[in-house]
Design an enzyme around this catalytic site. Structure first.
Site, short mmCIF file in Angstrom:
data_model
loop_
_atom_site.label_atom_id
_atom_site.label_comp_id
_atom_site.label_asym_id
_atom_site.label_seq_id
_atom_site.Cartn_x
_atom_site.Cartn_y
_atom_site.Cartn_z
CG ASP A 56 -0.04 0.04 2.52
OD1 ASP A 56 0.18 1.14 3.06
OD2 ASP A 56 0.40 -1.03 2.99
CG ASP A 83 2.64 5.19 5.65
OD1 ASP A 83 2.07 4.22 6.16
OD2 ASP A 83 3.15 6.10 6.33
#
Length: 257
Positions: free
Chosen positions: A204, A206
């Site tokens: 992902d 952040d």
């Protein structure tokens, strides 16, 4: 006994079929699980699930000293650490692999050393990762056409919470990826003269990217990354030479006071 050890999660299963499970007693308590012994394409390998067999140990409570000691006790000389990380840079995309070359430690209350007296030691960490294994896994990823970054600085935070937006903006000034498990795992391996390489799988962006981190999303992307990691292990591990010429163990010659 195996000279190569893998510390990671359930994604390792599928390339690794354990034939033996060994309970190792250490001076530092119980490891996360029994060490499993098996083969990957004819190469003897030891596997230790970092968060336990059922993923019930959070990152700040992993017994890192026991884990590293257990592998060393079994004769492991090289460790492949597999981690899930967040990205701090736009060009480091979810689904990419990073062959980490540096780290910044922002953990707070872990057990960082085997040397707490009366013997004192100071270990060099300028270049903490094994250059030989980094080269092997980077080149293997390129051969397999897996999206990979040859370098990346990993900032390690305490966890189990994710960063605030302010923290994330600060960290991205100095690092490319962020996670919760690299330290002190790599430091302890260095103290025992073991090689260490980190295969970091980005799950992902952040929270600097204006989208809050969602644990379920992280798990979903990590499952997609597992296949890439499995392919990398299958192709890369047989290329690791039996004899170490990387110099990782040389740190033991100058560390002791």
């Amino acid at each position: 006994m195996p000279k190569i050890g893998i510390i990671g999660g359930s994604g390792v299963y599928g390339v690794f079929e354990p034939r033996e499970s060994i309970k190792v007693h250490t001076p530092y308590g119980r490891p996360s699980a029994h060490v499993e012994i098996g083969e990957i394409r004819g190469v003897e390998v030891a596997f230790l699930p970092r968060h336990g067999k059922t993923h019930d140990i959070p990152p700040h409570l992993v017994n890192y000293r026991a884990n590293i000691w257990a592998l060393h006790e079994l004769g492991v000389e090289r460790i492949i650490g597999i981690t899930a990380v967040g990205s701090l840079r736009e060009e480091y995309k979810p689904g990419d692999i990073v062959i980490t070359d540096q780290f910044i430690d922002f953990t707070k209350k872990r057990d960082y050393t085997f040397y707490e007296g009366p013997r004192v030691a100071h270990f060099g960490m300028a270049d903490p990762f094994c250059p030989e294994m980094r080269k092997i896994f980077y080149e293997t990823a390129k051969e397999l056409q897996i999206p990979v970054h040859e370098r990346g600085t990993y900032v390690c935070i305490e966890g189990p919470r994710f960063s605030t937006r302010a923290e994330s903006f600060m960290f991205r000034q100095f690092a490319q990826i962020i996670g919760m498990t690299l330290v002190p795992e790599i430091v302890l391996a260095r103290e025992l003269g073991m090689c260490y390489v980190n295969i970091a799988a980005i799950t992902d962006y952040d929270v600097w990217a204006e989208k809050p981190v969602d644990a379920q999303e992280v798990v979903r992307v990590m499952q997609e990354n597992n296949e890439k990691v499995r392919r990398l292990l299958l192709q890369g591990i047989p290329k690791i030479p039996e004899e170490r010429k990387c110099g990782c163990a040389d740190v033991l010659k100058t560390a002791f006071v």
